[in-house]
Scaffold this active site. Sequence first.
Site, PDB file in Angstrom:
ATOM      1  N   GLY A  47     -22.693 -47.861  28.058  1.00  0.00           N
ATOM      2  CA  GLY A  47     -22.492 -47.910  29.493  1.00  0.00           C
ATOM      3  C   GLY A  47     -23.094 -49.180  30.050  1.00  0.00           C
ATOM      4  O   GLY A  47     -23.870 -49.864  29.372  1.00  0.00           O
ATOM      5  N   GLN A  52     -26.819 -54.791  36.275  1.00  0.00           N
ATOM      6  CA  GLN A  52     -27.214 -55.413  35.010  1.00  0.00           C
ATOM      7  C   GLN A  52     -26.539 -56.760  34.781  1.00  0.00           C
ATOM      8  O   GLN A  52     -27.003 -57.548  33.950  1.00  0.00           O
ATOM      9  CB  GLN A  52     -26.894 -54.482  33.828  1.00  0.00           C
ATOM     10  CG  GLN A  52     -27.783 -53.234  33.790  1.00  0.00           C
ATOM     11  CD  GLN A  52     -27.445 -52.375  32.597  1.00  0.00           C
ATOM     12  OE1 GLN A  52     -26.524 -51.569  32.647  1.00  0.00           O
ATOM     13  NE2 GLN A  52     -28.173 -52.551  31.504  1.00  0.00           N
ATOM     14  N   CYS A 100     -31.041 -49.464  26.079  1.00  0.00           N
ATOM     15  CA  CYS A 100     -30.466 -50.088  27.267  1.00  0.00           C
ATOM     16  C   CYS A 100     -30.238 -51.557  26.954  1.00  0.00           C
ATOM     17  O   CYS A 100     -31.108 -52.207  26.366  1.00  0.00           O
ATOM     18  CB  CYS A 100     -31.435 -49.939  28.446  1.00  0.00           C
ATOM     19  SG  CYS A 100     -30.842 -50.683  29.977  1.00  0.00           S
ATOM     20  N   LEU A 101     -29.081 -52.070  27.342  1.00  0.00           N
ATOM     21  CA  LEU A 101     -28.785 -53.476  27.069  1.00  0.00           C
ATOM     22  C   LEU A 101     -29.726 -54.408  27.834  1.00  0.00           C
ATOM     23  O   LEU A 101     -29.851 -55.574  27.477  1.00  0.00           O
ATOM     24  CB  LEU A 101     -27.320 -53.774  27.407  1.00  0.00           C
ATOM     25  CG  LEU A 101     -26.300 -53.038  26.525  1.00  0.00           C
ATOM     26  CD1 LEU A 101     -24.883 -53.281  27.044  1.00  0.00           C
ATOM     27  CD2 LEU A 101     -26.422 -53.449  25.066  1.00  0.00           C
ATOM     28  N   HIS A 142     -28.343 -42.160  33.034  1.00  0.00           N
ATOM     29  CA  HIS A 142     -28.962 -43.454  32.732  1.00  0.00           C
ATOM     30  C   HIS A 142     -28.297 -44.561  33.555  1.00  0.00           C
ATOM     31  O   HIS A 142     -28.989 -45.384  34.168  1.00  0.00           O
ATOM     32  CB  HIS A 142     -28.843 -43.726  31.223  1.00  0.00           C
ATOM     33  CG  HIS A 142     -29.328 -45.068  30.787  1.00  0.00           C
ATOM     34  ND1 HIS A 142     -30.383 -45.229  29.906  1.00  0.00           N
ATOM     35  CD2 HIS A 142     -28.896 -46.326  31.102  1.00  0.00           C
ATOM     36  CE1 HIS A 142     -30.581 -46.538  29.726  1.00  0.00           C
ATOM     37  NE2 HIS A 142     -29.696 -47.220  30.427  1.00  0.00           N
ATOM     38  N   GLU A 143     -26.962 -44.573  33.551  1.00  0.00           N
ATOM     39  CA  GLU A 143     -26.262 -45.650  34.268  1.00  0.00           C
ATOM     40  C   GLU A 143     -26.476 -45.551  35.776  1.00  0.00           C
ATOM     41  O   GLU A 143     -26.674 -46.568  36.450  1.00  0.00           O
ATOM     42  CB  GLU A 143     -24.764 -45.642  33.942  1.00  0.00           C
ATOM     43  CG  GLU A 143     -24.432 -45.920  32.484  1.00  0.00           C
ATOM     44  CD  GLU A 143     -25.171 -47.107  31.903  1.00  0.00           C
ATOM     45  OE1 GLU A 143     -25.428 -48.084  32.631  1.00  0.00           O
ATOM     46  OE2 GLU A 143     -25.513 -47.048  30.709  1.00  0.00           O
ATOM     47  N   HIS A 146     -29.632 -47.029  37.148  1.00  0.00           N
ATOM     48  CA  HIS A 146     -29.636 -48.481  37.373  1.00  0.00           C
ATOM     49  C   HIS A 146     -29.288 -48.825  38.821  1.00  0.00           C
ATOM     50  O   HIS A 146     -29.729 -49.849  39.347  1.00  0.00           O
ATOM     51  CB  HIS A 146     -28.607 -49.169  36.464  1.00  0.00           C
ATOM     52  CG  HIS A 146     -29.091 -49.401  35.054  1.00  0.00           C
ATOM     53  ND1 HIS A 146     -30.147 -50.222  34.753  1.00  0.00           N
ATOM     54  CD2 HIS A 146     -28.646 -48.920  33.864  1.00  0.00           C
ATOM     55  CE1 HIS A 146     -30.331 -50.248  33.435  1.00  0.00           C
ATOM     56  NE2 HIS A 146     -29.427 -49.460  32.867  1.00  0.00           N
TER      57      HIS A 146
HETATM   58 NI    NI Z   1     -29.293 -49.231  30.781  1.00  0.00          NI
END
Ligand code: NI
Length: 176
Positions: A47, A52, A100-101, A142-143, A146
């Site tokens: 995701g 981000q 997480c990226l 999670h997304e 953000h």
């Molecule tokens: Ni993330």
Amino acid sequence: MAVKPILRMGDPRLLAVAAEVETVPSAELDALIQDLFDTMAANNGAGLAAPQIGVGLRVVVFGVQANPRYPDAGEVPATVLINPLITVLDQAGERGWEGCLSVPGMRGLVERPGRIAYRGMAADGSLIERQAEGFHARVVQHECDHLDGVLYPMRMTDMSAFGFEAELEADGRLGC
Ligand code: NI
């Protein structure tokens, strides 16, 4: 469209509350969504949220299909959610490993509600409404975090379950 650079933890833009998208659909929004999917795919992510890639709007994408980063995860349909809302259906928490990226190379064990309903707009402005559990519920939460400036380490209560992926893997901990 384009694979964008991903902001990493420490960048203050990841801590900001993102703004609602006011006009759906739009060409700008379509371009943003394509960038999100391209950037997620290029990084084998499950995701990605607009903040981000430095865009402070309430847009997330997610989807999992035989993802090498999450070999044990179930499939999650490729989805874009604009202005998403989450309702917790079952307060009982489930613990699961997250990555997480924006926190590359790391994993941490996070407790989250195990069953949710979520809704939001698709790129064409139509309504998406679903219930989710397990990994699907975790990815969506999670997304959406953000969009409120929350990174998963900020949800952790046991920092002994936070570490580098390779070391946790070698220690056999990521499976549990
Ligand atoms: Ni993330």
